[in-house]
Structure formats: C-alpha cells, structure tokens
Design an enzyme around this catalytic site. Structure first.
Site, PDB file in Angstrom:
ATOM      1  N   ASP A  56       0.862  -1.180   0.000  1.00 49.22           N
ATOM      2  CA  ASP A  56       0.000   0.000   0.000  1.00 49.22           C
ATOM      3  C   ASP A  56       0.897   1.228   0.000  1.00 49.22           C
ATOM      4  OD1 ASP A  56      -3.268   0.173   1.023  1.00 49.22           O
ATOM      5  OD2 ASP A  56      -2.089   2.045   0.960  1.00 49.22           O
TER       6      ASP A  56
ATOM      7  N   ASP B  99       3.856   2.374  -4.255  1.00 49.36           N
ATOM      8  CA  ASP B  99       2.823   3.019  -5.074  1.00 49.36           C
ATOM      9  C   ASP B  99       2.705   2.211  -6.372  1.00 49.36           C
ATOM     10  OD1 ASP B  99       1.423   4.634  -6.894  1.00 49.36           O
ATOM     11  OD2 ASP B  99       2.234   6.488  -6.045  1.00 49.36           O
ATOM     12  N   VAL B 100       1.515   1.709  -6.664  1.00 47.72           N
ATOM     13  CA  VAL B 100       1.363   0.841  -7.849  1.00 47.72           C
ATOM     14  C   VAL B 100       1.571   1.584  -9.165  1.00 47.72           C
ATOM     15  CG1 VAL B 100      -0.160  -0.852  -6.709  1.00 47.72           C
ATOM     16  CG2 VAL B 100      -1.177   1.085  -7.959  1.00 47.72           C
TER      17      VAL B 100
ATOM     18  N   ASN C 138      -5.696  -4.889  -6.356  1.00 53.81           N
ATOM     19  CA  ASN C 138      -6.890  -4.273  -5.755  1.00 53.81           C
ATOM     20  C   ASN C 138      -6.793  -2.759  -5.571  1.00 53.81           C
ATOM     21  OD1 ASN C 138      -9.288  -4.225  -3.668  1.00 53.81           O
ATOM     22  ND2 ASN C 138      -7.504  -3.437  -2.542  1.00 53.81           N
TER      23      ASN C 138
ATOM     24  N   TYR D  77     -13.448   6.556 -14.108  1.00 50.39           N
ATOM     25  CA  TYR D  77     -13.582   5.337 -13.294  1.00 50.39           C
ATOM     26  C   TYR D  77     -14.252   4.230 -14.111  1.00 50.39           C
ATOM     27  CZ  TYR D  77     -14.312   2.675  -8.910  1.00 50.39           C
ATOM     28  OH  TYR D  77     -14.297   1.735  -7.908  1.00 50.39           O
TER      29      TYR D  77
ATOM     30  N   LYS E 221     -12.358   0.719 -14.906  1.00 52.46           N
ATOM     31  CA  LYS E 221     -12.871  -0.562 -14.391  1.00 52.46           C
ATOM     32  C   LYS E 221     -13.311  -1.485 -15.531  1.00 52.46           C
ATOM     33  CE  LYS E 221     -12.190   0.100  -9.998  1.00 52.46           C
ATOM     34  NZ  LYS E 221     -11.200  -0.712  -9.275  1.00 52.46           N
TER      35      LYS E 221
HETATM   36  N1  LIG Z   1     -15.771   0.847  -1.753  1.00 51.21           N
HETATM   37  C1  LIG Z   1     -16.563   0.607  -2.790  1.00 51.21           C
HETATM   38  O1  LIG Z   1     -17.783   0.839  -2.741  1.00 51.21           O
HETATM   39  C2  LIG Z   1     -15.991   0.019  -4.050  1.00 51.21           C
HETATM   40  C3  LIG Z   1     -16.879  -0.368  -5.053  1.00 51.21           C
HETATM   41  C4  LIG Z   1     -16.387  -0.921  -6.222  1.00 51.21           C
HETATM   42  C5  LIG Z   1     -15.026  -1.097  -6.375  1.00 51.21           C
HETATM   43  N2  LIG Z   1     -14.183  -0.698  -5.389  1.00 51.21           N
HETATM   44  C6  LIG Z   1     -12.746  -0.914  -5.616  1.00 51.21           C
HETATM   45  O2  LIG Z   1     -12.196  -1.642  -4.524  1.00 51.21           O
HETATM   46  C7  LIG Z   1     -10.799  -1.376  -4.468  1.00 51.21           C
HETATM   47  C8  LIG Z   1     -10.424  -1.071  -3.032  1.00 51.21           C
HETATM   48  O3  LIG Z   1     -11.053   0.143  -2.657  1.00 51.21           O
HETATM   49  P1  LIG Z   1     -11.650   0.399  -1.212  1.00 51.21           P
HETATM   50  O4  LIG Z   1     -13.056   0.805  -1.383  1.00 51.21           O
HETATM   51  O5  LIG Z   1     -11.297  -0.706  -0.323  1.00 51.21           O
HETATM   52  O6  LIG Z   1     -10.870   1.736  -0.831  1.00 51.21           O
HETATM   53  P2  LIG Z   1      -9.896   2.113   0.363  1.00 51.21           P
HETATM   54  O7  LIG Z   1      -9.529   3.552   0.117  1.00 51.21           O
HETATM   55  O8  LIG Z   1     -10.470   1.760   1.680  1.00 51.21           O
HETATM   56  O9  LIG Z   1      -8.626   1.190   0.101  1.00 51.21           O
HETATM   57  C9  LIG Z   1      -7.813   1.392  -1.029  1.00 51.21           C
HETATM   58  C10 LIG Z   1      -6.356   1.257  -0.613  1.00 51.21           C
HETATM   59  O10 LIG Z   1      -5.559   1.412  -1.788  1.00 51.21           O
HETATM   60  C11 LIG Z   1      -4.451   2.215  -1.468  1.00 51.21           C
HETATM   61  N3  LIG Z   1      -3.961   2.875  -2.678  1.00 51.21           N
HETATM   62  C12 LIG Z   1      -4.578   3.862  -3.387  1.00 51.21           C
HETATM   63  N4  LIG Z   1      -3.785   4.231  -4.397  1.00 51.21           N
HETATM   64  C13 LIG Z   1      -2.670   3.470  -4.333  1.00 51.21           C
HETATM   65  C14 LIG Z   1      -1.489   3.398  -5.101  1.00 51.21           C
HETATM   66  N5  LIG Z   1      -1.277   4.213  -6.145  1.00 51.21           N
HETATM   67  N6  LIG Z   1      -0.552   2.487  -4.749  1.00 51.21           N
HETATM   68  C15 LIG Z   1      -0.737   1.673  -3.680  1.00 51.21           C
HETATM   69  N7  LIG Z   1      -1.824   1.723  -2.901  1.00 51.21           N
HETATM   70  C16 LIG Z   1      -2.782   2.604  -3.230  1.00 51.21           C
HETATM   71  C17 LIG Z   1      -4.975   3.211  -0.443  1.00 51.21           C
HETATM   72  O11 LIG Z   1      -3.897   3.762   0.319  1.00 51.21           O
HETATM   73  C18 LIG Z   1      -5.919   2.357   0.380  1.00 51.21           C
HETATM   74  O12 LIG Z   1      -5.268   1.782   1.489  1.00 51.21           O
HETATM   75  C19 LIG Z   1     -10.547  -0.236  -5.449  1.00 51.21           C
HETATM   76  O13 LIG Z   1     -10.012  -0.764  -6.650  1.00 51.21           O
HETATM   77  C20 LIG Z   1     -11.921   0.337  -5.689  1.00 51.21           C
HETATM   78  O14 LIG Z   1     -12.044   0.980  -6.931  1.00 51.21           O
HETATM   79  C21 LIG Z   1     -14.625  -0.155  -4.237  1.00 51.21           C
END
Ligand SMILES: NC(=O)c1ccc[n+]([C@@H]2O[C@H](COP(=O)([O-])OP(=O)(O)OC[C@H]3O[C@@H](n4cnc5c(N)ncnc54)[C@H](O)[C@@H]3O)[C@@H](O)[C@H]2O)c1
Length: 276
Positions: A42, A68-69, A95, A178, A182
């Site tokens: 992360d 950072d990805v 993810n 987005y 996706k």
């Molecule tokens: N929460 C929702 O409703 C939802 C719905 C559909 C899809 N998603 C997807 O689920 C995945 C996880 O999201 P979440 O909701 O758990 O969010 P979150 O913000 O709780 O967790 C995401 C994590 O990714 C890390 N991150 C962000 N950019 C980064 C980078 N460049 N390099 C490394 N780490 C990075 C952040 O620091 C964070 O810890 C994402 O791909 C998001 O698009 C979430």
C-alpha cells in the site's frame, strides 16, 4: 471432500495491493486468518503499520510493504522481494484503487440528480483522468504482470482483480474515468485469463457494488450516507469488507480451481435495478 480441505489456504502465500484498507484488507484478513502468509502492499505507510501490527497481534502471518502501484519499477522490486521471502507466490490481488471525484451528476435528491459542472465531459481535467487511469487500470496491469512473472515458472497461481459493478453499468455520479478504468480492467482480466490459462494460472475479478471503506475520504462510513445508499440496494444494506471473505477464499483455494476469466459481482443486487 470436506469443506475445510476444499477452502484450505493454510501455508499459501498471497499479496494484496491496497491491502491496508477496506476491501483489500478484507481479502488479506480472510486469507491470513485461515493460515495463509499475506503481504500487504500500500502507499499509505501509516495505515500499513497500524494494520500489520493489529493482524500480527491476532496471530496472523502478515508483512507490510510501502509501494505506489503507479511506480512500476518499485512495484516489480517489491513483488520480487516478497516472493523471494515467500519462496513462491500462490495468489495476487490487484486491488489498489482510488475514487475519481465527482461525475457529471450528484446523488439523487427525490427524483432528480443535480448536475455537477466539474464532472462534465468538457470540464473533465486531464490530470484527473490520467491519475484515475494510472492507479485503477495501469496499476492493475503492472501488478498482474509482476505476479504472472513469478507464477508462470511454477505453472500455477491465482490472480484476482478488484473491478467494480461500474464496469457493467454506468454510474454517472462516479464519472467517466472510473467507468473506463474498471471496464478496461475487466476486459484486460479476460484477455490475460486466456493467455495464462496455458500456464495453469487463473485470472478473475471481483466486482463490488457499494462498500463501506476509506475510499473517497470514507464518506460511506457516515450512517446517513449508508442509509441513502442502502435504499437503492435490493438487499437493503451496503457491503462491508467482511462480505469479501467468501469470494477471497473461493478464488484463492482449491474450491476455485476451475474458475477463470470471470468477473464476479458482489453488490447486494444493485445491478438488478433500482429499488422502488
Ligand atoms: N468501496 C466501494 O464501494 C468500491 C466499489 C467498487 C469497487 N471498489 C474498488 O475496490 C478497491 C479497493 O477500494 P476500497 O473501497 O477498499 O478503498 P480504500 O480507500 O479503503 O482502500 C484502497 C487502498 O488502496 C491504497 N492505494 C490507493 N492508491 C494506491 C497506489 N497508487 N498504490 C498503492 N496503494 C494505493 C490506499 O492507500 C488504500 O489503502 C478499489 O479498486 C476500488 O475501486 C470499491
């Protein structure tokens, strides 16, 4: 066949990008609580420290890696180091993702949705578009590539992307970048699943609906927001990271052996349509 054997992940190794929060942390906990060794990658160093300490305190075998990805060289180095420590890599969760900021409309107010200028196509800033694509699509590509390099030599492995219900249905409040990222990730997953099938590697995606995480500043943690979101979800509640445990275990264990190229939606029925 006993259920314990079918879903057994004891001794398996996994890495999760965006593993320090929300859905990624849900995947990590599901596996680590059941005996897998899990690396959390992360960019948020503070959150990694806190979550790794918490999970280790609960007896789980986890490690934290600040990366950072969007920095593909650094990501490759981190994955190489993790796999060298593990000895091999069984599962990789691509993810990490970010919220894109507003789309061209806001949330429903009664039967109407207010227009949002900043999210309108003509005003959509290059920097915003590029950042969303860089994290949510290019970062997924780089993670899958890094994992596949290690899995191919063993002719075995599981790759799991997090896409979104938004890859199948447009959500105008979330915005174009987005949707593109996706949907792109979902089709990339199918393409790679076909290519890697010959190497014994499965590639699938989990497509969440609306989950309570830290995305977008954690706005969905507000009970009022949750209530409003739940009203549009057939199962009448938003998703929690713990709702991911089952799919994470399915796709990382022998139970998922014959599943590849699939985007599995987990959304409480959101895609079925609006609740009246
Ligand atoms: N929460 C929702 O409703 C939802 C719905 C559909 C899809 N998603 C997807 O689920 C995945 C996880 O999201 P979440 O909701 O758990 O969010 P979150 O913000 O709780 O967790 C995401 C994590 O990714 C890390 N991150 C962000 N950019 C980064 C980078 N460049 N390099 C490394 N780490 C990075 C952040 O620091 C964070 O810890 C994402 O791909 C998001 O698009 C979430």
């Amino acid at each position: 066949m006993r259920i314990q054997q079918l879903f057994d992940v004891r001794g398996r190794t996994a890495l999760v990008t965006g593993g320090a929060s929300g859905i990624g942390l849900g995947y990590a906990e599901a596996l680590a609580a059941n005996g897998a060794r899990v690396a959390l990658l992360d960019m948020d160093a503070r959150r990694i420290d806190a979550e790794v300490s918490r999970l280790r305190g609960a007896g789980m075998d986890v490690s934290g890696h600040v990366v950072d990805v969007t920095d593909h060289a650094a990501l490759d180095r981190a994955v190489d180091e993790i796999v060298a420590g593990f000895g091999h890599l069984d599962a990789a969760f691509a993810n990490a993702g970010i919220d894109p900021g507003p789309g061209y409309v806001g949330a429903w107010v009664g039967d109407q949705r207010p227009r949002v200028d900043e999210g309108a196509l003509e005003r959509y800033a290059d920097a915003r578009w590029n950042r969303v694509i860089d994290v949510n699509l290019n970062g997924v590509f780089a993670t899958v590539r890094a994992a596949a390099r290690h899995m191919r030599s063993r002719r075995k492995g599981r790759i799991i992307l997090t896409t979104s219900a938004a890859s199948q249905r447009i959500e105008p409040a979330i915005g174009a970048a987005y949707m593109a990222a996706k949907a792109g990730a979902a089709h990339f997953m199918r393409c790679v699943a076909l290519e890697l099938a010959a190497s014994g590697i499965t590639v699938n995606a989990i497509a969440p609906g609306m989950f309570v995480t830290n995305i977008g500043g954690g706005h969905a943690k507000d009970p009022a927001v949750q209530k409003a979101l739940a009203a549009g979800i057939p199962l009448h509640r938003v998703g929690m990271p713990s709702d991911m445990y089952g799919l994470a275990l399915l796709l990382a264990s022998d139970a998922g052996d014959y599943i590849t190229g699939q985007e599995i939606v987990i959304d409480g029925g959101l895609l079925l349509g609006r609740v009246d």
